[in-house]
Design an enzyme around this catalytic site. Structure first.
Site, PDB file in Angstrom:
ATOM      1  N   GLY A  41      24.448  26.780 -16.041  1.00  0.00           N
ATOM      2  CA  GLY A  41      24.030  26.805 -17.445  1.00  0.00           C
ATOM      3  C   GLY A  41      23.223  25.611 -17.914  1.00  0.00           C
ATOM      4  CD  GLU A  87      29.865  21.131 -18.530  1.00  0.00           C
ATOM      5  OE1 GLU A  87      29.182  22.155 -18.663  1.00  0.00           O
ATOM      6  OE2 GLU A  87      30.915  21.105 -17.866  1.00  0.00           O
ATOM      7  CG  ASP A  88      26.580  25.280 -20.110  1.00  0.00           C
ATOM      8  OD1 ASP A  88      27.630  24.607 -20.117  1.00  0.00           O
ATOM      9  OD2 ASP A  88      26.521  26.431 -19.639  1.00  0.00           O
ATOM     10  CG  ASP A 136      34.533  27.364 -25.698  1.00  0.00           C
ATOM     11  OD1 ASP A 136      34.539  27.255 -26.935  1.00  0.00           O
ATOM     12  OD2 ASP A 136      34.989  28.374 -25.121  1.00  0.00           O
ATOM     13  CB  THR A 137      38.735  25.423 -23.827  1.00  0.00           C
ATOM     14  OG1 THR A 137      38.247  25.360 -22.475  1.00  0.00           O
ATOM     15  CG2 THR A 137      38.699  26.857 -24.320  1.00  0.00           C
ATOM     16  CG  LEU A 170      34.000  17.468 -20.071  1.00  0.00           C
ATOM     17  CD1 LEU A 170      32.841  17.061 -19.170  1.00  0.00           C
ATOM     18  CD2 LEU A 170      33.649  17.213 -21.532  1.00  0.00           C
ATOM     19  CG  ASP A 186      25.767  33.469 -17.894  1.00  0.00           C
ATOM     20  OD1 ASP A 186      26.426  32.469 -18.254  1.00  0.00           O
ATOM     21  OD2 ASP A 186      26.198  34.292 -17.058  1.00  0.00           O
TER      22      ASP A 186
HETATM   23  P1  IMP Z   1      35.188  25.399 -21.430  1.00  0.00           P
HETATM   24  O1  IMP Z   1      35.839  25.078 -20.115  1.00  0.00           O
HETATM   25  O2  IMP Z   1      36.035  26.352 -22.250  1.00  0.00           O
HETATM   26  O3  IMP Z   1      34.791  24.192 -22.235  1.00  0.00           O
HETATM   27  O4  IMP Z   1      33.913  26.277 -21.103  1.00  0.00           O
HETATM   28  C1  IMP Z   1      32.764  25.754 -20.621  1.00  0.00           C
HETATM   29  C2  IMP Z   1      31.934  26.773 -19.889  1.00  0.00           C
HETATM   30  O5  IMP Z   1      32.135  28.134 -20.356  1.00  0.00           O
HETATM   31  C3  IMP Z   1      30.487  26.460 -20.176  1.00  0.00           C
HETATM   32  O6  IMP Z   1      29.995  25.522 -19.241  1.00  0.00           O
HETATM   33  C4  IMP Z   1      29.833  27.822 -20.096  1.00  0.00           C
HETATM   34  O7  IMP Z   1      29.466  28.097 -18.753  1.00  0.00           O
HETATM   35  C5  IMP Z   1      30.906  28.798 -20.535  1.00  0.00           C
HETATM   36  N1  IMP Z   1      30.740  29.128 -21.967  1.00  0.00           N
HETATM   37  C6  IMP Z   1      31.514  28.708 -22.978  1.00  0.00           C
HETATM   38  N2  IMP Z   1      31.078  29.199 -24.155  1.00  0.00           N
HETATM   39  C7  IMP Z   1      29.989  29.945 -23.874  1.00  0.00           C
HETATM   40  C8  IMP Z   1      29.073  30.711 -24.703  1.00  0.00           C
HETATM   41  O8  IMP Z   1      29.160  30.781 -25.941  1.00  0.00           O
HETATM   42  N3  IMP Z   1      28.062  31.345 -24.040  1.00  0.00           N
HETATM   43  C9  IMP Z   1      27.920  31.295 -22.685  1.00  0.00           C
HETATM   44  N4  IMP Z   1      28.741  30.585 -21.889  1.00  0.00           N
HETATM   45  C10 IMP Z   1      29.781  29.914 -22.480  1.00  0.00           C
END
Ligand code: IMP
Length: 191
Positions: free
Chosen positions: A46, A98-99, A102-103, A107, A158
């Site tokens: 991403g 990072e792209d 979210d949670t 990371l 994506d």
């Molecule tokens: P986390 O581990 O929940 O912080 O998620 C991070 C990863 O989930 C990102 O690097 C993205 O690849 C994917 N992701 C989270 N939210 C989105 C979104 O809104 N669109 C697309 N990919 C997402």
């Protein structure tokens, strides 16, 4: 709204010019903090468009390397490295790119892995910060844009490998995408 081929047209969240300005600002911040140069580590896939634009905007020496991790099973928080770095980051000034955070679970895992390798410094740069959904808080040194609790697509992001190519960020309707991942295709592809 209906797109040229009859598909739904998603709402623009970050337009191309706004995105470009944000990337330049982040690049200036990184350059100011690292006048001697920096190693960017991009998390595939991403963050590829963001990283490509970032390195072209940086005015300090820059190296880039890539890391790929598996997607985690929902709610498990478990991920693993499926493609490791080429570079030895020991003693290096590293910025992890990072792209979207979210949670924060992805990371936190990647950060832990990299910290064990003892870089001189390890900062995090993310294009998008979706703070309302954070489970594991982690300091983000460079942030392109803060966004609300909505699913986004484009500029690397994506849904089932689609829409990464967009030069802007749009909001995606997850229910519509789940029933048809190509729901927006007619809007972005000719023919
Ligand atoms: P986390 O581990 O929940 O912080 O998620 C991070 C990863 O989930 C990102 O690097 C993205 O690849 C994917 N992701 C989270 N939210 C989105 C979104 O809104 N669109 C697309 N990919 C997402």
């Amino acid at each position: 709204m209906t797109g040229p081929g009859g598909g739904e047209s998603p709402r623009v969240v970050i337009a191309r010019d706004v995105l470009r300005a944000g990337v330049r600002r982040v690049a200036d911040e990184i350059a100011a903090a690292h006048p001697d140069g920096v190693l960017l580590i991009a998390v595939l896939k991403g963050s590829v468009p963001f990283t490509a634009d970032l390195i072209r905007s940086l005015t300090v020496p820059v190296e880039v390397d890539f890391l790929a991790i598996s997607a985690y099973a929902p709610d498990s928080g478990r991920v693993r490295i499926v493609k490791d770095l080429d570079a030895d980051i020991y003693g290096r000034a590293v910025v992890l790119v990072e792209d979207i955070v979210d949670t924060g679970l992805t990371l936190a895992y990647v950060r832990g892995e990299l910290e064990r390798r003892a870089p001189a410094s390890l900062e995090v740069c993310t294009l998008l910060d979706r703070a309302p959904r954070r489970i594991l808080p982690t300091p983000l040194r460079y942030v392109g844009f803060e966004i609300g609790d909505e699913f986004v697509l484009g500029y690397g992001l994506d849904f089932e490998e689609r829409y990464r190519h967009l030069d802007h960020v749009v909001a995606g309707d997850v229910h519509a995408l789940r029933s048809d991942p190509d729901v927006y295709a007619a809007h972005f592809f000719a023919g």
